[in-house]
Design a protein around this motif. Structure first.
Motif, short mmCIF file in Angstrom:
data_model
loop_
_atom_site.label_atom_id
_atom_site.label_comp_id
_atom_site.label_asym_id
_atom_site.label_seq_id
_atom_site.Cartn_x
_atom_site.Cartn_y
_atom_site.Cartn_z
N ALA A 198 25.89 14.18 57.89
CA ALA A 198 25.67 13.95 59.08
C ALA A 198 25.91 13.09 59.76
CB ALA A 198 24.34 13.41 57.85
N LYS A 199 26.95 12.64 60.33
CA LYS A 199 27.10 11.57 60.88
C LYS A 199 28.87 12.14 61.62
CE LYS A 199 25.28 7.41 60.28
NZ LYS A 199 25.07 6.83 58.69
N ASP A 202 30.69 8.82 60.17
CA ASP A 202 31.59 8.52 58.83
C ASP A 202 32.76 9.04 58.76
OD1 ASP A 202 29.31 7.42 58.27
OD2 ASP A 202 28.19 8.73 56.46
N GLY A 221 26.90 21.38 60.70
CA GLY A 221 26.43 20.57 60.21
C GLY A 221 26.66 18.89 61.18
N GLY A 222 24.74 18.65 60.76
CA GLY A 222 25.37 17.16 62.06
C GLY A 222 25.51 17.02 62.66
N ASP A 293 20.78 24.04 61.81
CA ASP A 293 21.75 24.93 60.56
C ASP A 293 22.31 26.01 61.72
OD1 ASP A 293 22.68 25.77 58.32
OD2 ASP A 293 21.40 27.63 58.14
N GLY A 316 31.74 18.96 53.10
CA GLY A 316 30.23 18.43 54.46
C GLY A 316 28.98 19.40 54.63
N PRO A 317 27.89 19.02 54.02
CA PRO A 317 27.30 20.92 54.17
C PRO A 317 26.94 21.03 55.84
CG PRO A 317 25.86 19.35 53.73
CD PRO A 317 27.01 18.82 53.55
N LEU A 318 26.81 22.71 55.93
CA LEU A 318 26.55 23.51 57.55
C LEU A 318 25.20 22.74 57.89
CD1 LEU A 318 29.22 25.71 57.60
CD2 LEU A 318 29.87 23.50 58.36
N PHE A 321 21.35 21.52 53.65
CA PHE A 321 21.09 22.48 52.98
C PHE A 321 20.11 22.19 51.84
CE2 PHE A 321 23.23 20.83 49.03
CZ PHE A 321 23.19 19.67 49.37
N GLU A 322 20.36 20.75 51.65
CA GLU A 322 18.99 21.22 50.27
C GLU A 322 17.17 21.20 50.84
OE1 GLU A 322 20.28 19.07 52.64
OE2 GLU A 322 20.98 16.81 51.80
N ASP A 351 28.29 15.73 48.90
CA ASP A 351 27.34 17.30 48.97
C ASP A 351 28.08 18.53 49.27
OD1 ASP A 351 25.14 15.80 49.72
OD2 ASP A 351 25.73 14.96 51.66
P1 AMP Z 1 27.01 13.55 53.95
O1 AMP Z 1 27.16 12.65 53.08
O2 AMP Z 1 27.96 13.30 55.59
O3 AMP Z 1 27.83 14.93 54.04
O4 AMP Z 1 25.50 14.42 55.29
C1 AMP Z 1 25.60 15.57 54.38
C2 AMP Z 1 23.83 15.53 54.81
O5 AMP Z 1 24.11 16.18 56.74
C3 AMP Z 1 22.90 16.47 53.98
O6 AMP Z 1 22.03 15.65 53.56
C4 AMP Z 1 22.22 17.61 54.71
O7 AMP Z 1 21.17 17.56 54.96
C5 AMP Z 1 22.87 16.67 56.15
N1 AMP Z 1 23.03 18.00 57.38
C6 AMP Z 1 23.42 18.60 57.57
N2 AMP Z 1 23.12 18.93 58.63
C7 AMP Z 1 22.49 18.53 59.06
C8 AMP Z 1 21.72 18.85 60.72
N3 AMP Z 1 21.99 20.15 61.44
N4 AMP Z 1 20.48 17.95 61.16
C9 AMP Z 1 20.57 16.36 59.87
N5 AMP Z 1 20.91 17.05 58.70
C10 AMP Z 1 21.79 17.28 58.48
#
Ligand code: AMP
Length: 393
Positions: A198-199, A202, A221-222, A293, A316-318, A321-322, A351
């Motif tokens: 997300a951030k 972090d 990812g975010g 995404d 970290g997810p891209l 993904f949930e 994650d």
């Molecule tokens: P982290 O805990 O920092 O690894 O963030 C994981 C979270 O980032 C997951 O819950 C995802 O849903 C979220 N995430 C990934 N890509 C995005 C995005 N493009 N916009 C918002 N949230 C995201």
């Protein structure tokens, strides 16, 4: 490995206290929904038994109790029951972790394995209270830390206790350090690092530590949108940390100087409403839209880079993904990594590990870290207190 492990300890006839990470998820009926943290600790427990330990005393936390005594929701009793089945021998479960009654029960027990009740029923555990650590230490002759998931915390059972007993690492910690350590410090190259989540805030320390080590750095990812914004790209309502735009510029500059290829997202899965699954693929993010995404072109680009890799580290997810509508990018990259031959693929915990598990690809990866925060801090180059405190070889 600089630290002593159970292999270096003389265990025969000794009482061994092992800090394990039995912080497993439970459903509302107290069924364990993922037992990997229990199975992950079995090799160390079985080794101690095979070496003739007179007692193997296990201690762990579970969840976040208040620290003011017993709370049923956080009892380790369900773990004791399952552990007994997995070990195929009786486990003595005690409803406390310190005190004269615990000592007496251990002295009288015929069972070889004892599991103490949740350490965090006492606030002293997280405060690393010396008196509490000494009480735990007084139960045994040797201390083994095998709880990688809490190794980044200096608690009584992970750090304080080492002042009172010979202290060594278990096999799970050894394995984590071997895989994570060699992947970033001595990798087969090219080393490709994939970061998502997300951030940006972090992951700044992580990116700083990895730029000098990586050949390519993929950012999705975010967190990618703050980087795209820093490049002047319109990101609509996508996730943005305004106060980190300058930091993103600085990191891109650092990567350029280090000759590291930094790859961002180049097409998007966009929606007008975060809560909605109504979305489309697009090369741009118009005002009023947000990207949740990575798109198909980005997936192809990432795959081209991964195709040359000899080592991959993913944290970290891209995408979101949930939700299935925004899981395609994370799934495609997980599938691609699973298909690679002769490539070391390390999945950082948290994650990314949850995503790989969700797609049923766990067996296809070289190593999936059991520590979320701990693997992040390790990859950031930080010293983990629970490991630093163990005896050197
Ligand atoms: P982290 O805990 O920092 O690894 O963030 C994981 C979270 O980032 C997951 O819950 C995802 O849903 C979220 N995430 C990934 N890509 C995005 C995005 N493009 N916009 C918002 N949230 C995201």
């Amino acid at each position: 490995m600089q630290k002593k492990t159970v292999r270096d300890a003389n265990i025969k006839g000794k009482k061994v206290i092992i800090r394990v990470d039995f912080n497993v998820p439970l459903d509302e009926n107290f069924n364990i929904t993922d037992e990997r943290r229990i199975t992950g600790a079995l090799p160390t427990i079985q080794y101690a038994l095979s070496q003739g330990a007179s007692k193997v005393i296990l201690m762990s936390h579970l969840g976040r109790p208040k620290g003011t005594g017993y709370e049923k929701d956080f009892s380790l009793l369900p773990v004791a029951k399952r552990l007994q089945e997995l070990l195929k021998e009786k486990v003595l479960f005690l409803n406390e972790c310190i005190g004269p009654a615990v000592k007496e029960a251990i002295a009288k027990s015929t069972e070889r394995v004892v599991l103490l009740e949740n350490l965090r029923f006492h606030t002293e555990e997280e405060k690393n209270d010396p008196g509490f650590a000494k009480e735990l230490a007084s139960l045994a002759d040797i201390y083994v830390n095998d709880a990688f998931g809490t190794a980044h915390r200096a608690h009584a059972s992970t750090a304080g206790i080492t002042a009172y007993l010979p202290s060594v690492a278990g096999f799970l910690i050894e394995k984590e350090l071997q895989y994570l350590g060699s992947a970033i410090n001595d990798p087969k190259r090219p080393l490709v690092i994939i970061l998502g989540g997300a951030k940006v805030s972090d992951k700044i320390q992580l990116i700083k530590n990895l730029i000098p080590k990586a050949n390519s750095l993929i950012i999705g990812g975010g967190m990618a949108y703050t980087f795209l914004k820093a490049q002047g790209f319109n990101i609509g309502n996508s996730k943005l940390e305004k106060d980190k735009i300058d930091m993103a510029k600085e990191l891109m500059e650092q990567a350029k100087k280090a000759g590291v290829e930094l790859v961002l997202t180049s097409d998007f899965v966009i929606t007008q409403d975060f809560a909605s699954d109504d979305c489309k693929v697009s090369d741009v993010i118009p005002d009023g839209w947000q990207s949740l995404d990575i798109g198909p072109k980005t997936i192809k680009r990432y795959e081209q880079i991964l195709n040359n890799a000899k080592t991959v580290v993913w944290n970290g997810p891209l995408g979101v993904f949930e939700r299935d509508a925004y899981a395609k990018g994370t799934r495609a990259i997980a599938d691609y990594l699973a298909s690679l031959k002769d490539v070391t693929v390390i999945i950082g915990g948290g994650d990314s590990a949850a995503a790989v598990a969700k797609f049923g690809l766990e067996d296809k990866m070289t190593h999936i870290s059991t520590g979320g925060g701990a693997s992040l801090e390790f990859l950031e180059g930080k010293e983990l207190p629970g490991i630093a405190a163990l005896n050197n070889k």
